[in-house]
Scaffold this motif. Structure first.
Motif, PDB file in Angstrom:
ATOM      1  N   LEU A 122       5.250  15.422 -42.170  1.00 18.80           N
ATOM      2  CA  LEU A 122       5.992  16.461 -42.889  1.00 18.80           C
ATOM      3  C   LEU A 122       5.314  17.825 -42.818  1.00 18.80           C
ATOM      4  CD1 LEU A 122       7.229  14.541 -46.063  1.00 18.80           C
ATOM      5  CD2 LEU A 122       8.583  15.275 -44.091  1.00 18.80           C
ATOM      6  N   TRP A 123       3.970  17.870 -42.923  1.00 19.56           N
ATOM      7  CA  TRP A 123       3.303  19.168 -42.959  1.00 19.56           C
ATOM      8  C   TRP A 123       2.641  19.592 -41.654  1.00 19.56           C
ATOM      9  CZ3 TRP A 123      -1.678  19.049 -41.523  1.00 19.56           C
ATOM     10  CH2 TRP A 123      -2.473  17.955 -41.843  1.00 19.56           C
ATOM     11  N   HIS A 124       2.453  18.679 -40.730  1.00 17.51           N
ATOM     12  CA  HIS A 124       1.681  19.006 -39.524  1.00 17.51           C
ATOM     13  C   HIS A 124       2.328  20.158 -38.753  1.00 17.51           C
ATOM     14  CE1 HIS A 124      -0.609  18.574 -35.832  1.00 17.51           C
ATOM     15  NE2 HIS A 124      -1.488  17.921 -36.581  1.00 17.51           N
TER      16      HIS A 124
ATOM     17  N   TYR B 295       8.477  21.283 -48.149  1.00 13.86           N
ATOM     18  CA  TYR B 295       7.526  20.173 -48.200  1.00 13.86           C
ATOM     19  C   TYR B 295       7.391  19.625 -49.621  1.00 13.86           C
ATOM     20  CZ  TYR B 295       3.235  17.491 -48.149  1.00 13.86           C
ATOM     21  OH  TYR B 295       2.325  16.480 -48.310  1.00 13.86           O
ATOM     22  N   TRP B 296       7.173  20.511 -50.597  1.00 12.38           N
ATOM     23  CA  TRP B 296       6.949  20.054 -51.970  1.00 12.38           C
ATOM     24  C   TRP B 296       8.204  19.425 -52.566  1.00 12.38           C
ATOM     25  CZ3 TRP B 296       2.347  18.903 -52.966  1.00 12.38           C
ATOM     26  CH2 TRP B 296       1.283  19.650 -52.478  1.00 12.38           C
ATOM     27  N   ILE B 297       9.367  19.927 -52.205  1.00 15.94           N
ATOM     28  CA  ILE B 297      10.619  19.308 -52.660  1.00 15.94           C
ATOM     29  C   ILE B 297      10.719  17.894 -52.098  1.00 15.94           C
ATOM     30  CG2 ILE B 297      13.141  19.382 -52.449  1.00 15.94           C
ATOM     31  CD1 ILE B 297      12.843  22.504 -52.502  1.00 15.94           C
ATOM     32  N   LEU B 298      10.466  17.749 -50.808  1.00 21.48           N
ATOM     33  CA  LEU B 298      10.507  16.417 -50.187  1.00 21.48           C
ATOM     34  C   LEU B 298       9.456  15.496 -50.789  1.00 21.48           C
ATOM     35  CD1 LEU B 298      11.072  17.415 -46.475  1.00 21.48           C
ATOM     36  CD2 LEU B 298      12.613  16.026 -47.886  1.00 21.48           C
ATOM     37  N   LEU B 299       8.265  16.011 -50.998  1.00 17.71           N
ATOM     38  CA  LEU B 299       7.206  15.179 -51.565  1.00 17.71           C
ATOM     39  C   LEU B 299       7.562  14.724 -52.976  1.00 17.71           C
ATOM     40  CD1 LEU B 299       4.483  14.024 -50.676  1.00 17.71           C
ATOM     41  CD2 LEU B 299       3.420  15.846 -51.988  1.00 17.71           C
TER      42      LEU B 299
ATOM     43  N   GLY C 139       7.731  18.648 -39.773  1.00 21.41           N
ATOM     44  CA  GLY C 139       8.713  17.656 -40.188  1.00 21.41           C
ATOM     45  C   GLY C 139       9.456  18.010 -41.460  1.00 21.41           C
ATOM     46  N   ALA C 140       8.802  18.710 -42.375  1.00 18.99           N
ATOM     47  CA  ALA C 140       9.468  19.055 -43.636  1.00 18.99           C
ATOM     48  C   ALA C 140      10.729  19.869 -43.371  1.00 18.99           C
ATOM     49  CB  ALA C 140       8.516  19.812 -44.553  1.00 18.99           C
ATOM     50  N   SER C 141      10.668  20.787 -42.451  1.00 20.72           N
ATOM     51  CA  SER C 141      11.847  21.605 -42.131  1.00 20.72           C
ATOM     52  C   SER C 141      12.968  20.744 -41.571  1.00 20.72           C
ATOM     53  CB  SER C 141      11.497  22.699 -41.121  1.00 20.72           C
ATOM     54  OG  SER C 141      10.598  23.612 -41.697  1.00 20.72           O
ATOM     55  N   HIS C 142      12.627  19.833 -40.673  1.00 23.85           N
ATOM     56  CA  HIS C 142      13.644  18.979 -40.063  1.00 23.85           C
ATOM     57  C   HIS C 142      14.275  18.048 -41.089  1.00 23.85           C
ATOM     58  CE1 HIS C 142      12.462  20.465 -36.183  1.00 23.85           C
ATOM     59  NE2 HIS C 142      11.225  20.034 -36.341  1.00 23.85           N
ATOM     60  N   VAL C 143      13.449  17.360 -41.841  1.00 24.67           N
ATOM     61  CA  VAL C 143      13.969  16.396 -42.818  1.00 24.67           C
ATOM     62  C   VAL C 143      14.767  17.117 -43.894  1.00 24.67           C
ATOM     63  CG1 VAL C 143      13.336  14.666 -44.565  1.00 24.67           C
ATOM     64  CG2 VAL C 143      12.146  14.712 -42.367  1.00 24.67           C
TER      65      VAL C 143
ATOM     66  N   TYR D  91      18.670  16.348 -43.615  1.00 19.99           N
ATOM     67  CA  TYR D  91      19.024  15.238 -44.504  1.00 19.99           C
ATOM     68  C   TYR D  91      19.130  15.634 -45.980  1.00 19.99           C
ATOM     69  CZ  TYR D  91      17.922  12.568 -40.362  1.00 19.99           C
ATOM     70  OH  TYR D  91      17.904  12.093 -39.090  1.00 19.99           O
ATOM     71  N   LEU D  92      18.046  16.178 -46.521  1.00 20.81           N
ATOM     72  CA  LEU D  92      18.028  16.398 -47.970  1.00 20.81           C
ATOM     73  C   LEU D  92      18.970  17.519 -48.405  1.00 20.81           C
ATOM     74  CD1 LEU D  92      16.849  15.408 -50.626  1.00 20.81           C
ATOM     75  CD2 LEU D  92      15.065  17.125 -50.380  1.00 20.81           C
TER      76      LEU D  92
END
Length: 162
Positions: A80-82, A45-49, A87-91, A95-96
């Motif tokens: 992303l966090w819900h 999550y924090w990496i994506l954010l 979502g953070a895991s999926h994205v 993707y990232l």
């Protein structure tokens, strides 16, 4: 204007404050044996954010005119966090991580070059600052010396009638 302000406040609260607190709770709940999957999720999550925050600096200029742009950003951080979407895991996984893995060597090379340039720039700026400091100190010493010579050649009270 008020809607935009409320949206920004909610983005701060739901995109930063709540996730930061939940991350803290994950770390401190079992301080000796933290839940590794939960920690991995929060790291994702924090990496994506961080990437989104950097990207939004540019995207805001181009996209902020779109209706509900702020609300879409808010929905994204909540997604992303819900716990229901994670979502953070999926994205991150879909993707990232593949993108970064494909470009990791180039990124690492760029960072090494950036560090070298920064070190060179720092060294040259430090040398320039030292040279300027020496020049200023020399000028101050010259002026003080000159003032002392004037004071010695014209002592206070000399030439005054008594």
């Amino acid at each position: 204007m008020a809607v935009s302000f409320v949206t920004r406040l909610l983005t701060l609260a739901l995109g930063y404050a709540y996730p930061a607190y939940d991350c803290y709770k994950t770390l401190e709940l079992n301080a000796h044996a933290p839940q590794m999957e939960r920690l991995r999720f929060w790291c994702q999550y924090w990496i994506l954010l961080a990437f989104l925050t950097a990207f939004q600096s540019f995207a805001d200029c181009a996209l902020s005119w779109l209706p509900m742009y702020g609300e879409a950003k808010l929905a994204l951080v909540v997604y992303l966090w819900h716990p229901k979407t994670m979502g953070a895991s999926h994205v991150y996984d879909d993707y990232l991580r593949p993108f970064l893995a494909a470009h990791e060597a180039d990124i690492d090379r760029g960072l090494v070059e950036l560090r070298a340039r920064a070190a060179d720039a720092t060294a040259s700026h430090l040398q320039a600052a030292v040279a300027l400091g020496r020049a200023c100190l020399s000028e101050v010493a010259r002026r003080v010396s000159s003032q002392l010579q004037v004071t010695r050649s014209h002592p206070a009270g000399a030439g005054q009638a008594q």
